[in-house]
Scaffold this motif. Structure first.
Motif, PDB file in Angstrom:
ATOM      1  N   THR A  70      -4.107  31.595  20.053  1.00  0.00           N
ATOM      2  CA  THR A  70      -3.141  32.702  20.254  1.00  0.00           C
ATOM      3  C   THR A  70      -1.630  32.229  19.873  1.00  0.00           C
ATOM      4  OG1 THR A  70      -2.290  32.148  22.545  1.00  0.00           O
ATOM      5  CG2 THR A  70      -4.131  33.844  22.084  1.00  0.00           C
ATOM      6  N   VAL A  71      -1.303  31.081  19.822  1.00  0.00           N
ATOM      7  CA  VAL A  71       0.019  30.574  19.315  1.00  0.00           C
ATOM      8  C   VAL A  71      -0.047  30.598  17.742  1.00  0.00           C
ATOM      9  CG1 VAL A  71       1.523  28.528  18.925  1.00  0.00           C
ATOM     10  CG2 VAL A  71       0.605  29.172  21.345  1.00  0.00           C
ATOM     11  N   ASN A  72      -1.061  30.114  17.106  1.00  0.00           N
ATOM     12  CA  ASN A  72      -1.405  29.983  15.674  1.00  0.00           C
ATOM     13  C   ASN A  72      -1.488  31.346  14.952  1.00  0.00           C
ATOM     14  OD1 ASN A  72      -0.776  27.139  16.239  1.00  0.00           O
ATOM     15  ND2 ASN A  72      -3.134  26.683  15.766  1.00  0.00           N
ATOM     16  N   LEU A  73      -2.067  32.425  15.613  1.00  0.00           N
ATOM     17  CA  LEU A  73      -2.540  33.504  14.841  1.00  0.00           C
ATOM     18  C   LEU A  73      -1.525  34.700  15.455  1.00  0.00           C
ATOM     19  CD1 LEU A  73      -6.269  32.799  14.409  1.00  0.00           C
ATOM     20  CD2 LEU A  73      -4.667  32.381  12.546  1.00  0.00           C
ATOM     21  N   ASN A  74      -1.503  35.816  14.680  1.00  0.00           N
ATOM     22  CA  ASN A  74      -0.892  36.720  15.399  1.00  0.00           C
ATOM     23  C   ASN A  74      -1.774  37.749  16.320  1.00  0.00           C
ATOM     24  OD1 ASN A  74      -2.018  38.978  13.748  1.00  0.00           O
ATOM     25  ND2 ASN A  74      -0.733  38.726  12.129  1.00  0.00           N
ATOM     26  N   GLU A  75      -1.392  38.658  16.996  1.00  0.00           N
ATOM     27  CA  GLU A  75      -2.227  39.653  17.874  1.00  0.00           C
ATOM     28  C   GLU A  75      -3.131  40.166  17.352  1.00  0.00           C
ATOM     29  OE1 GLU A  75       0.286  42.149  20.194  1.00  0.00           O
ATOM     30  OE2 GLU A  75      -1.359  42.784  21.564  1.00  0.00           O
ATOM     31  N   GLU A  76      -2.835  40.834  16.128  1.00  0.00           N
ATOM     32  CA  GLU A  76      -3.955  41.643  15.471  1.00  0.00           C
ATOM     33  C   GLU A  76      -4.991  40.986  15.149  1.00  0.00           C
ATOM     34  OE1 GLU A  76      -2.351  43.764  12.070  1.00  0.00           O
ATOM     35  OE2 GLU A  76      -4.279  44.604  11.664  1.00  0.00           O
ATOM     36  N   ILE A  77      -4.753  39.752  14.458  1.00  0.00           N
ATOM     37  CA  ILE A  77      -5.839  38.817  13.804  1.00  0.00           C
ATOM     38  C   ILE A  77      -6.708  38.496  15.326  1.00  0.00           C
ATOM     39  CG2 ILE A  77      -6.434  36.565  12.959  1.00  0.00           C
ATOM     40  CD1 ILE A  77      -4.069  36.652  11.420  1.00  0.00           C
ATOM     41  N   VAL A  78      -6.140  38.042  16.266  1.00  0.00           N
ATOM     42  CA  VAL A  78      -6.905  37.613  17.630  1.00  0.00           C
ATOM     43  C   VAL A  78      -7.702  38.566  18.094  1.00  0.00           C
ATOM     44  CG1 VAL A  78      -6.587  36.531  19.935  1.00  0.00           C
ATOM     45  CG2 VAL A  78      -5.237  35.706  17.775  1.00  0.00           C
ATOM     46  N   ASN A  79      -7.089  39.831  18.034  1.00  0.00           N
ATOM     47  CA  ASN A  79      -7.850  40.997  18.580  1.00  0.00           C
ATOM     48  C   ASN A  79      -9.087  41.080  17.970  1.00  0.00           C
ATOM     49  OD1 ASN A  79      -7.086  42.487  20.755  1.00  0.00           O
ATOM     50  ND2 ASN A  79      -4.838  42.951  19.563  1.00  0.00           N
ATOM     51  N   ASN A  80      -9.127  40.741  16.578  1.00  0.00           N
ATOM     52  CA  ASN A  80     -10.554  40.999  15.922  1.00  0.00           C
ATOM     53  C   ASN A  80     -11.392  40.121  15.827  1.00  0.00           C
ATOM     54  OD1 ASN A  80      -9.780  43.729  14.852  1.00  0.00           O
ATOM     55  ND2 ASN A  80      -8.598  42.807  13.243  1.00  0.00           N
ATOM     56  N   ILE A  81     -10.862  39.084  16.520  1.00  0.00           N
ATOM     57  CA  ILE A  81     -11.973  37.724  16.515  1.00  0.00           C
ATOM     58  C   ILE A  81     -12.968  38.210  17.756  1.00  0.00           C
ATOM     59  CG2 ILE A  81     -12.235  35.565  17.346  1.00  0.00           C
ATOM     60  CD1 ILE A  81      -9.419  34.684  16.293  1.00  0.00           C
ATOM     61  N   ASP A  82     -14.456  38.176  16.986  1.00  0.00           N
ATOM     62  CA  ASP A  82     -15.280  38.679  17.812  1.00  0.00           C
ATOM     63  C   ASP A  82     -16.457  37.735  18.244  1.00  0.00           C
ATOM     64  OD1 ASP A  82     -16.453  38.699  15.483  1.00  0.00           O
ATOM     65  OD2 ASP A  82     -16.746  40.394  15.243  1.00  0.00           O
ATOM     66  N   LYS A  83     -16.399  36.326  17.976  1.00  0.00           N
ATOM     67  CA  LYS A  83     -17.104  35.425  18.157  1.00  0.00           C
ATOM     68  C   LYS A  83     -16.729  33.855  18.359  1.00  0.00           C
ATOM     69  CE  LYS A  83     -19.761  33.688  14.618  1.00  0.00           C
ATOM     70  NZ  LYS A  83     -20.500  33.798  13.368  1.00  0.00           N
ATOM     71  N   HIS A  98      -6.802  32.000   6.032  1.00  0.00           N
ATOM     72  CA  HIS A  98      -7.059  33.653   6.043  1.00  0.00           C
ATOM     73  C   HIS A  98      -8.291  33.796   6.809  1.00  0.00           C
ATOM     74  CE1 HIS A  98      -3.930  34.373   3.261  1.00  0.00           C
ATOM     75  NE2 HIS A  98      -4.227  33.612   2.298  1.00  0.00           N
ATOM     76  N   ILE A  99      -7.996  34.700   7.687  1.00  0.00           N
ATOM     77  CA  ILE A  99      -9.337  34.996   8.676  1.00  0.00           C
ATOM     78  C   ILE A  99     -10.173  35.500   8.048  1.00  0.00           C
ATOM     79  CG2 ILE A  99      -8.196  37.078   9.397  1.00  0.00           C
ATOM     80  CD1 ILE A  99      -9.753  34.706  11.668  1.00  0.00           C
ATOM     81  N   GLU A 100     -10.122  36.265   6.819  1.00  0.00           N
ATOM     82  CA  GLU A 100     -11.176  36.947   6.245  1.00  0.00           C
ATOM     83  C   GLU A 100     -12.085  36.007   5.652  1.00  0.00           C
ATOM     84  OE1 GLU A 100      -8.052  37.452   5.734  1.00  0.00           O
ATOM     85  OE2 GLU A 100      -7.812  37.627   3.539  1.00  0.00           O
ATOM     86  N   ASN A 101     -11.807  34.547   5.432  1.00  0.00           N
ATOM     87  CA  ASN A 101     -12.514  33.611   4.665  1.00  0.00           C
ATOM     88  C   ASN A 101     -13.277  32.715   5.652  1.00  0.00           C
ATOM     89  OD1 ASN A 101     -11.641  34.441   2.098  1.00  0.00           O
ATOM     90  ND2 ASN A 101     -10.231  32.958   1.927  1.00  0.00           N
ATOM     91  N   ILE A 102     -13.339  33.022   6.985  1.00  0.00           N
ATOM     92  CA  ILE A 102     -13.544  32.259   8.098  1.00  0.00           C
ATOM     93  C   ILE A 102     -14.994  31.818   7.947  1.00  0.00           C
ATOM     94  CG2 ILE A 102     -14.051  34.217   9.781  1.00  0.00           C
ATOM     95  CD1 ILE A 102     -12.702  30.828  11.093  1.00  0.00           C
TER      96      ILE A 102
END
Ligand SMILES: [Zn+2]
Length: 320
Positions: A70-83, A98-102
């Motif tokens: 939560t410190v490293n990534l913004n709220e919107e990104i963390v909200n979309n993490i689902d696993k 980039h989260i889309e490349n996870i």
């Protein structure tokens, strides 16, 4: 007398308020202390973080992992993490993550020994996938920072609008061409001869060159030194092959001209585009004669850091 009495009562009231305030604050402090919130500096700032930490914990992250994420990534990104991702904490610490490349980061970590920065760089530059796969059509083909490589293609009909002559029958886009002319003038003043050998090439010309190479050497071999049509940087009008005698060969590396370019090309905005130590990334054999115009600022950074244009774009432009 009367006045004095009022004053004393007022003083007592203040004192009472202070006592109430202190009691309230210490109760609040003790409550937070024993409920595990003692290292949270500010309740208002961390309110949304607490919600996200809770959410991440429910996905299987530990409290400390969840807090780092939560410190490293913004709220919107963390909200979309689902696993639960095995390496999300370390990955989220890389600046150009980039989260889309996870999923691709996770896969490359599993199948390689690269450190985390190298993993993110390789995926962001797409080289975790084979050359000429996952091809994207370049959106802004006139962008002076345009990337054209084995993953990014120009359209068949793209022709730069402002081509100028740079000598020896060659053309480049105006800004790049003027920089080249100045560079060729200055190297001449240094007592060395250098000419434009191959500048802008149309899609059709590249197509016929590439096909000739394929019929001569086979596709696999041709791909190491010639771009497929649409993938040639020469079609941008921003690339130039230079020569001292009309030939293009690796022997150029041993000339005074090359030595001069190595020290000075960036001052005119040019970079050596296909260096010998980055073949795995560019997909091309070492080409000491091929230069790309990127402007003085980018060229200086690229030279100083010893990185490719792709790495520069990932590190300094976010993505491309
Ligand atoms: Zn070239």
């Amino acid at each position: 007398m009367k006045r004095k009495k009022v004053k004393i009562n007022f003083g007592n009231l203040i004192l009472l308020l202070i006592v109430i305030g202190l009691l309230g604050y210490s109760t609040y402090y003790l409550y937070n202390y024993f409920s595990g919130d003692k290292d949270k500096p500010n309740e208002v700032d961390t309110k949304y973080e607490n919600k996200l930490v809770k959410k991440l914990k429910s996905l299987g992250y530990t409290e400390s992992e969840a807090e780092k994420i939560t410190v490293n990534l913004n709220e919107e990104i963390v909200n979309n993490i689902d696993k639960k991702y095995d390496n999300l904490v370390e990955l989220s610490e890389v600046k150009y993550f980039h989260i889309e490349n996870i999923d691709r980061y996770e896969e490359l970590i599993k199948n390689s020994e690269y450190d985390i920065n190298e993993v993110v760089m390789r995926v962001n530059t797409r080289i975790d996938k084979d050359f000429y796969t996952n091809i994207t059509n370049v959106q802004d083909q006139d962008d002076p920072f345009v990337i054209v490589n084995k993953y990014y293609a120009l359209s068949k009909d793209y022709v730069p609008s402002d081509l100028i002559n740079v000598g020896n029958g060659q053309r480049m886009k105006k800004e790049a061409g003027e920089a080249l002319i100045k560079m060729l003038d200055d190297i001449k003043n240094a007592g060395l001869y250098l000419q434009a050998q191959s500048g802008y090439r149309s899609y059709d010309l590249q197509s016929s060159l590439y096909n000739d190479y394929v019929s001569r050497d086979g596709k696999e071999q041709a791909d190491t030194y010639s771009a497929r049509p649409g993938h040639s940087e020469h079609q941008t009008g921003l690339a130039i092959d230079v020569s001292k005698d009309g030939t293009l060969s690796k022997a150029f590396e041993n000339t005074d001209q090359f030595k001069w370019l190595k020290e000075n090309a960036h001052k005119y905005g040019f970079i050596l585009r296909y260096p010998s130590d980055k073949i795995y990334m560019t997909g091309y054999d070492y080409e000491p004669w091929h230069y790309r115009y990127v402007g003085i600022e980018a060229a200086t950074l690229i030279k100083n850091e010893g990185i490719t244009y792709e790495e520069y774009m990932v590190k300094y432009k976010g993505s491309y």
